[in-house]
Structure formats: C-alpha cells, structure tokens
Scaffold this motif. Structure first.
Motif, mmCIF file in Angstrom:
data_model
loop_
_atom_site.group_PDB
_atom_site.id
_atom_site.type_symbol
_atom_site.label_atom_id
_atom_site.label_comp_id
_atom_site.label_asym_id
_atom_site.label_seq_id
_atom_site.Cartn_x
_atom_site.Cartn_y
_atom_site.Cartn_z
ATOM 1 N N GLU A 468 1.592 16.445 11.725
ATOM 2 C CA GLU A 468 1.600 15.868 13.069
ATOM 3 C C GLU A 468 1.193 14.399 13.074
ATOM 4 O OE1 GLU A 468 -0.904 16.290 17.287
ATOM 5 O OE2 GLU A 468 -1.036 17.875 15.757
ATOM 6 N N VAL A 469 0.200 14.017 12.248
ATOM 7 C CA VAL A 469 -0.403 12.691 12.341
ATOM 8 C C VAL A 469 0.168 11.704 11.328
ATOM 9 C CG1 VAL A 469 -2.588 11.416 12.175
ATOM 10 C CG2 VAL A 469 -2.535 13.679 13.248
ATOM 11 N N LEU A 470 0.435 12.151 10.087
ATOM 12 C CA LEU A 470 0.810 11.230 9.017
ATOM 13 C C LEU A 470 2.327 11.119 8.884
ATOM 14 C CD1 LEU A 470 -1.751 12.386 6.285
ATOM 15 C CD2 LEU A 470 -2.061 10.683 8.095
ATOM 16 N N ASP A 471 2.774 9.944 8.421
ATOM 17 C CA ASP A 471 4.218 9.799 8.214
ATOM 18 C C ASP A 471 4.628 10.453 6.900
ATOM 19 O OD1 ASP A 471 4.059 7.913 5.995
ATOM 20 O OD2 ASP A 471 3.535 6.382 7.456
ATOM 21 N N ARG A 472 5.932 10.649 6.743
ATOM 22 C CA ARG A 472 6.466 11.422 5.623
ATOM 23 C C ARG A 472 6.118 10.787 4.278
ATOM 24 N NH1 ARG A 472 11.217 11.344 2.660
ATOM 25 N NH2 ARG A 472 11.918 13.385 1.881
ATOM 26 N N ASP A 473 6.236 9.460 4.168
ATOM 27 C CA ASP A 473 5.962 8.798 2.886
ATOM 28 C C ASP A 473 4.516 8.983 2.449
ATOM 29 O OD1 ASP A 473 8.561 7.958 2.741
ATOM 30 O OD2 ASP A 473 8.162 5.967 3.598
ATOM 31 N N LEU A 474 3.589 8.937 3.409
ATOM 32 C CA LEU A 474 2.181 9.106 3.069
ATOM 33 C C LEU A 474 1.896 10.541 2.622
ATOM 34 C CD1 LEU A 474 -0.621 7.954 2.817
ATOM 35 C CD2 LEU A 474 -0.958 8.245 5.268
ATOM 36 N N ILE A 475 2.524 11.505 3.255
ATOM 37 C CA ILE A 475 2.345 12.909 2.843
ATOM 38 C C ILE A 475 2.857 13.102 1.424
ATOM 39 C CG2 ILE A 475 3.006 15.294 3.315
ATOM 40 C CD1 ILE A 475 3.197 14.529 6.281
ATOM 41 N N ILE A 476 4.007 12.517 1.110
ATOM 42 C CA ILE A 476 4.555 12.620 -0.250
ATOM 43 C C ILE A 476 3.592 11.989 -1.258
ATOM 44 C CG2 ILE A 476 6.422 11.822 -1.753
ATOM 45 C CD1 ILE A 476 8.306 12.059 0.668
ATOM 46 N N LEU A 477 3.012 10.838 -0.893
ATOM 47 C CA LEU A 477 2.050 10.180 -1.782
ATOM 48 C C LEU A 477 0.835 11.069 -2.025
ATOM 49 C CD1 LEU A 477 0.908 7.751 -3.324
ATOM 50 C CD2 LEU A 477 0.104 6.838 -1.132
ATOM 51 N N LEU A 478 0.293 11.687 -0.963
ATOM 52 C CA LEU A 478 -0.871 12.562 -1.115
ATOM 53 C C LEU A 478 -0.557 13.729 -2.043
ATOM 54 C CD1 LEU A 478 -2.183 12.664 2.573
ATOM 55 C CD2 LEU A 478 -3.182 11.413 0.657
ATOM 56 N N ARG A 479 0.637 14.309 -1.886
ATOM 57 C CA ARG A 479 1.020 15.425 -2.759
ATOM 58 C C ARG A 479 1.167 14.961 -4.207
ATOM 59 N NH1 ARG A 479 2.000 20.215 -0.742
ATOM 60 N NH2 ARG A 479 2.303 20.501 1.508
ATOM 61 N N LYS A 480 1.700 13.757 -4.408
ATOM 62 C CA LYS A 480 1.849 13.229 -5.764
ATOM 63 C C LYS A 480 0.484 13.005 -6.406
ATOM 64 C CE LYS A 480 4.538 11.777 -9.057
ATOM 65 N NZ LYS A 480 5.477 12.712 -9.717
ATOM 66 N N ILE A 481 -0.481 12.502 -5.627
ATOM 67 C CA ILE A 481 -1.839 12.307 -6.139
ATOM 68 C C ILE A 481 -2.415 13.645 -6.610
ATOM 69 C CG2 ILE A 481 -4.200 11.757 -5.420
ATOM 70 C CD1 ILE A 481 -2.975 9.571 -3.612
ATOM 71 N N THR A 546 -2.969 -1.182 -6.166
ATOM 72 C CA THR A 546 -1.941 -1.661 -5.243
ATOM 73 C C THR A 546 -0.610 -1.169 -5.768
ATOM 74 O OG1 THR A 546 -3.234 -3.651 -4.744
ATOM 75 C CG2 THR A 546 -0.905 -3.654 -4.129
ATOM 76 N N LEU A 547 0.034 -0.275 -5.009
ATOM 77 C CA LEU A 547 1.306 0.292 -5.437
ATOM 78 C C LEU A 547 2.429 -0.729 -5.312
ATOM 79 C CD1 LEU A 547 1.037 3.869 -3.858
ATOM 80 C CD2 LEU A 547 0.470 3.153 -6.180
ATOM 81 N N ALA A 548 3.586 -0.378 -5.856
ATOM 82 C CA ALA A 548 4.718 -1.304 -5.865
ATOM 83 C C ALA A 548 5.128 -1.732 -4.462
ATOM 84 C CB ALA A 548 5.896 -0.657 -6.595
ATOM 85 N N ASP A 549 4.946 -0.823 -3.471
ATOM 86 C CA ASP A 549 5.328 -1.154 -2.094
ATOM 87 C C ASP A 549 4.207 -1.863 -1.328
ATOM 88 O OD1 ASP A 549 3.537 0.867 -1.740
ATOM 89 O OD2 ASP A 549 4.883 2.220 -0.670
ATOM 90 N N GLY A 550 3.105 -2.194 -2.020
ATOM 91 C CA GLY A 550 2.004 -2.907 -1.394
ATOM 92 C C GLY A 550 0.909 -2.026 -0.822
ATOM 93 N N PHE A 551 1.109 -0.702 -0.818
ATOM 94 C CA PHE A 551 0.097 0.211 -0.276
ATOM 95 C C PHE A 551 -1.114 0.242 -1.216
ATOM 96 C CE2 PHE A 551 -1.906 4.286 0.626
ATOM 97 C CZ PHE A 551 -1.895 4.303 2.015
ATOM 98 N N LYS A 552 -2.321 0.218 -0.632
ATOM 99 C CA LYS A 552 -3.541 0.131 -1.433
ATOM 100 C C LYS A 552 -4.311 1.443 -1.420
ATOM 101 C CE LYS A 552 -4.054 -4.858 -0.813
ATOM 102 N NZ LYS A 552 -4.913 -5.969 -0.359
ATOM 103 N N ILE A 553 -4.861 1.796 -2.578
ATOM 104 C CA ILE A 553 -5.653 3.016 -2.745
ATOM 105 C C ILE A 553 -6.916 2.669 -3.520
ATOM 106 C CG2 ILE A 553 -5.706 5.382 -3.655
ATOM 107 C CD1 ILE A 553 -2.644 5.314 -3.681
#
Length: 700
Positions: A468-481, A546-553
């Motif tokens: 409900e809250v997170l976008d699809r790309d972020l959910i995919i990233l969390l699952r990959k982690i 910093t991921l390739a798309d600029g997202f930071k973790i």
C-alpha cells in the motif's frame, strides 16, 4: 498508642483483617498505610464509616506509637510510613499474615501465621476460638475478605480451613448477595476497551517448557480495579498465568496471576519489589522505563523457572575472548570493561583479511594475575605468558555433575563449552550458583541476548502495508536485500525511521539496513549485484551505499555500544539484532522489518514500540540514554515538533536531569552542531527553538 494497619493499596482481605484485629485489640486505632482499592472505598463509605473511625495517617504521631498491629503482610516496605515505627523504643509488634515467609519479613513479638487462602480466614478462626460475637455485617465483610483472596474459593492456595470459616460466617448471617456485588468480575465498556488494548501487546515466552504470558500497557491516568481486567483476560484465553506491566500516570505496576503450581507469582513479585502469594501478587516498579521493567521481569522469570541442568542451556552464549598475542594491559582493560574475572585466551586471528575466527582455546587467564603482573611493570608482555594452560572443556551435552566437578572439586573458575572444536559458550561459578541456589541477587550476563529468551510472539506481517505505501521498485530492492543476506547466512532487517514511517503510512526514503554479520561484506556483495559504489567505515563496521540509480542505503552490523564515560563516542562490538534495537534513541525508532525471503515483511517489536507510536509518545528505552548520548535530547525535540508527538513525562525528567549534570560540554562532538542544523532546517523551527528554551538548553 496502638495502631492497626495493613499493606499499601489495601484490599478486602486487609480491611476485614483490620476489623478482626480491632476486636482482639480494642484499644488500638485503625489507620491505612496508603491508598485503598476503589470498591473498598465505596464499601467503607456505604457500610463502615459510621461504625469505625479510620484515622488519617497525617494525624498520627508515629514517634508515639507503642504498639503496631500489622495484618495481611510481614514485609516492612509494604506498610509505608508505619515502617518508621519499628525504631520506636519499646515498640510491641503484632503480625497476622497468610503469606509465605521471605527474607524481608519483620519479626514480631506476637505472630499468628498460617499458610491459607486469606488472612481473614486466620482472623475468623481466632475470633471463633475466643468466642467473640460478630454481627451479620461483620460476617459479610469477613466473607468478602475470604472470597476476594481465594477467588471465591477457587484459587490453588485455597485450603479446607478457608471453606470451614466461610461456612461458619454464613451461619452467622453473612450475605452472599452483598459479597457478589463487590466481588464481581463484570467489566464496564471502558474496561472492555482497555482489555482489547492489553490483548494487542501479548507476548508468550517459553521458559523450561512452561508458557508464560506477559502483557504491557501505558495509560495517562490511574485506572482503578485493573486487576479485574487481568482476571477477565485469563478467563477469556484460559491462561495458566499472566503478568501485566501497566504504566499508569507515570508509575509502573506489576499484576501477577497464576493457576499452576509451577509458577509461584508471589516469589516473582517479591523479586520485583512487591509481594503476594503463589496465585496472586503485585508490585510497584520504581526507577525504570516500562521496557526496563519488562526485561527485569523476564530475567526474574528465568531465575524462578530454572532450565534443565545441562551445559548447553546453562552456558552464556556471549563469549568474550582475548587474543593470546594481546598484551597484559589490553587483556586487563577488556576484562574491566565487561566486569569479568576470568577470560578464555584464543588463537583468534584476522591475518589475511576476512572475519575473525575462533579456532581453539589455548588457556584461561585470571584478572587477579594480570593485576599482579601490571604492578610488577609487566603489562607490555603477551597475555599468553601468564595464562593457565591446565584446564578442561565440556560439550554442550554435559550434565550438572560434570560442571560441579570442574568448578567445585577442581576449582576451575570458567568452563569453555565447545562443539566441533569451536567454543560456543562459557559457564562460570555464577551460572552454577544460578542453577543450585537460584540466588536472585545474581543476574544473567546479557539481559537482552536472545539466548536468554525463547520468545514466541504474536507477530505482525506488514506485507499488505508494504504494498500500500511503498512503490514497486523499492519493494523489489527490499526483497533483493533479503535474498543477498540469505546467501551469506545473515539476517537482514530494515530499521529506524523507515519502519516507523511505514507504520504511519508515510514515505521515507532513508533506508537503514542492519545485518547480523559483517555489514561491510554484505554491502560489497550488494553493490556487486546491483551496481553503484560503497564507502566503508571499518571502525564502526558500517557502509554508505549509493546505487547506480542514485538511491542511498546505509548498512550497519548489528552491534551493542558501550560508553567509556558519559557523553563519550561509542565503542562498537558485534551483537544481536535485538540488542542493536535496544541501543536506539527512542522506542518509536526501535522496530525492525525482516527482509529474508522466508520472513519478509514481518515486524520485530521487542519493546512494545507500536503502542508508543499509536499514542504519539516519544520515550527513551533506558534511563541512561541521555547520559550516554546527550545529542538525543535535540533529536527528541525535533521529532516531537515535526511529528506533532509528545515527549513522555519520564523522558522529560531524564532530559532535565541531563541538563543539571551539564553533560553537553564533556567532548568536542560535531554531532551537537549537526542536530542543531537539522532543527534550524525544519520548515518551521520556531516550536523546536521554544522547546529548547523549555529545557534550559540555550546555556550550552
């Protein structure tokens, strides 16, 4: 002057026993040591105020008390200010009680003690044996005392004597309709709502194959008759035991109930500073947050429900070792830091890179020997020079007799427990004492370590909320982690503000990940698979990605922090996810979201943080939080004003205490400036600035 009194927060058993004692001691006055339960106050107002004169405590000159008659307790701290009378010259002390003996019991000049369901039963027998006449109203009151403390004659502590005296009271005019009116377990609509809130916090702990139920609740006001809610919950869920920690108006109360002989709640409540008997007991917990009180309760439960006497269950799984190449000074500092007197010496090595690996134990060294070496100016030598190589190890299946032989007969202070030639734990003399004498003054070495608890929680899965809250790309990233962590045999969790804002249904792109392995190694693999670059911080075992798309973790290793002195920078050690959460600043930031595939989306809430989030309350997790890191005060103010939450009363008191201690000038720490910059960067910083003034922080 003689005074009759009972324990703090008097109940019907205490009141009825006081009235019974007034017949045995007609010259004594009646006075409560503290408050009374709501129904008790109503009963006194309707039935006793015109018959008995209850003297207010403030109107009694305690120094002039020559005789003290105490009913329904023998513990000094449970009679409040009347405890001061015990020092009066020539005082005569009378004790009437039905509770089991404890080390804290007063010694009376006259004692009438009987292990039965209620003290009123004892009083009724004494009056009956001495042929006192009682009225119908007195018989009814005495019945109330018996029925309340025996659960209407249904508790395990009920004895034949209780039924005999109850029958005699019925023969003398006791009115059961009045008894049922006051010994009622029907809940009001408001109490039903509190019951539902209580049920949401339920946690089940398995200790020595016994399931123990613990619930917590925080209320801004004092709630009368909360024990009725606890009783109803036990009946609804058919529970064998229940421990309720309830914070009401800033004070924490523990209510304990048990229906099985294996769980004696009286002993547990006494360890928590209260009292009672085997089936019903209570305590008021001072100087702790509700989280600290819960941890103390769990430790107390472990002491009173001892595990099987085998090494794998007795041992401490948090193993601290010292390199054999370390100097004597280094080993002594390590032992002082962790307050241990003996430590295994290992051939732990990090040569060639990679993670440290403990191969074998080479010896055991004692702190006293190191101190002697230091006095002789030998602190620069290697610890291997003074370690004891004559020692034995045991497998995790070793029996208690094997452990006793080494520690008692052979005087080996510490036993390494090994499995497949690798040390997995240690047993000290302290663990053996826990097992043999169950000494409550000794506590488990690591109160938050998962090895001390076998927790079965009512977990909450947030997958629907994630979608409900997170976008699809972020959910995919969390699952990959989570998948990458699984490959390394790590547990990975998202923590902090990300989880807090997910529960609040707010977007938060500050993603903090904690793993229970090497955070830098995990980050390197993450970058290798997803692209980007990594900036490691070896000292803290953390990494900024910093991921390739600029997202930071931000990635961290699960760790505990200890502080060498107040306001110092933290020193980091490996630890568990739970302990990592316990070091967080506030409860609302101390939750984690599991990311490994099998448990993806499961919320970890060890400290009842969801309740504080719902109440919009900012609370610290422990009382030294601001002493260890005063910058958290600025963060609390920023969170309070930005999120429109409220700093709890207890946390506010801790802030004022930190200000009085002047902890802000101990170190030249840039974190203070960072926190102030964040406050001034808020869309409207004025409320936070006003709050800084409220706490007198401008002086720093």
């Amino acid at each position: 002057m003689q005074v009759i009194t009972t324990h703090l927060n008097a109940d019907f058993d205490g009141l009825a026993s006081m009235i019974g004692a007034s017949k045995l001691h007609p010259e004594a006055i009646l006075a409560f040591s503290g408050s009374q339960e709501k129904k008790l106050r109503e009963y006194i107002a309707d039935n006793l105020s015109h018959q008995y004169d209850f003297i207010r405590l403030k109107n009694i000159d305690l120094a002039k008390v020559t005789g003290l008659i105490v009913v329904d307790t023998r513990v000094k701290k449970r009679i409040g200010p009347f405890g001061k009378c015990l020092d009066n010259p020539g005082l005569k002390l009378y004790l009437y009680d039905h509770h089991p003996s404890t080390a804290d019991d007063m010694k009376g000049d006259v004692e009438e003690i009987q292990l039965i369901g209620s003290t009123t039963t004892l009083m009724t027998r004494l009056l009956r044996d001495r042929q006192f006449e009682i009225s119908s109203g007195e018989a009814t009151l005495f019945c109330l005392g018996i029925y309340e403390d025996t659960g209407s004659l249904s508790h395990l502590t009920t004895k034949p004597e209780d039924l005999r005296q109850a029958a005699w009271l019925l023969e003398h005019g006791a009115e059961l309709d009045v008894v049922s009116q006051f010994i009622s377990y029907e809940l009001t609509g408001h109490q039903v709502n509190l019951l539902h809130e209580l049920m949401k916090s339920t946690r089940l702990y398995t200790i020595n194959n016994i399931t123990v139920v613990v619930v917590t609740l925080s209320l801004d006001h004092y709630e009368d008759d909360f024990s009725l809610i606890v009783r109803r919950y036990m009946v609804m869920e058919n529970l064998d035991n229940l421990f309720a920690l309830v914070c009401m108006a800033g004070r924490i109360y523990l209510i304990c109930r048990s229906r099985i002989s294996e769980v004696n709640v009286g002993n547990i409540a006494r360890d928590m500073g209260g009292g009672g008997h085997a089936t019903a007991a209570s305590a008021t917990v001072h100087g702790m947050t509700i989280i600290e009180a819960q941890d103390k309760l769990i430790r107390t439960l472990h002491r009173h429900m001892r595990p099987s006497a085998i090494a794998g269950e007795m041992m401490s799984k948090t193993v601290i070792t010292v390199f054999q190449s370390a100097t004597i000074e280094e080993a002594h500092t390590l032992m002082t830091r962790y307050a241990i007197n003996s430590i295994p010496v290992s051939d732990q090595d990090k040569s060639g890179g990679g993670e440290p690996h403990i191969k074998t134990i080479k010896g055991i060294v004692r702190k006293i020997d190191l101190e002697r070496a230091i006095r002789h100016k030998l602190g620069h030598l290697q610890v291997s020079e003074y370690m004891n190589e004559d020692f034995s190890v045991l497998p995790k299946s070793a029996a208690l007799s094997d452990i006793e032989e080494l520690i008692i007969d052979r005087r080996q202070r510490l036993i390494p427990i090994v499995h497949e030639d690798v040390i997995i734990g240690v047993i000290t003399r302290t663990e053996l004492l826990h097992m043999q004498v169950n000494d409550p003054s000794h506590l488990p070495k690591n109160l938050h370590h998962e090895s001390n608890l076998n927790i079965i929680e009512r977990v909450r899965n947030l997958n629907a909320l994630i979608v409900e809250v997170l976008d699809r790309d972020l959910i995919i990233l969390l699952r990959k982690i989570g998948e990458i962590a699984e490959k390394l045999n790590y547990q990975a969790v998202a923590v902090g503000g990300f989880v807090r804002d997910l529960l609040l249904k707010q977007e938060n792109l500050d993603l903090d990940i904690v793993v229970d392995g090497n955070g830098i190694k995990f980050g390197e693999l993450l970058v290798a698979q997803l692209g980007g670059h990594l900036r490691p911080h070896e000292r803290f075992l953390t990494a900024n990605i910093t991921l390739a798309d600029g997202f930071k973790i931000d990635v961290a290793t699960a760790r505990l922090e200890y502080y060498e002195y107040p306001a110092a920078l933290p020193t980091v050690e490996l630890s568990s996810i739970k302990l990592d959460l316990y070091r967080r600043d506030f409860t609302i930031n101390a939750m984690a979201l599991q990311l490994n595939p099998a448990v993806f989306g499961t919320l970890l809430d060890f400290f009842g943080c969801q309740a504080d989030l719902k109440d919009r309350s900012i609370k610290v997790l422990h009382n030294l939080s601001f002493v260890e890191d005063p910058t958290r005060i600025f963060r609390a103010i920023r969170f309070e004003k930005r999120m429109e939450f409220g700093i709890s009363a207890h946390t506010s008191r801790l802030i004022h205490s930190a200000v009085k201690m002047n902890l802000f000038n101990k170190v030249n720490d840039p974190r203070y400036f960072t926190e102030l910059k964040l406050i001034f960067s808020e869309e409207n910083p004025i409320p936070s600035i006003m709050r800084l003034a409220d706490f007198n922080l401008f002086q720093f």
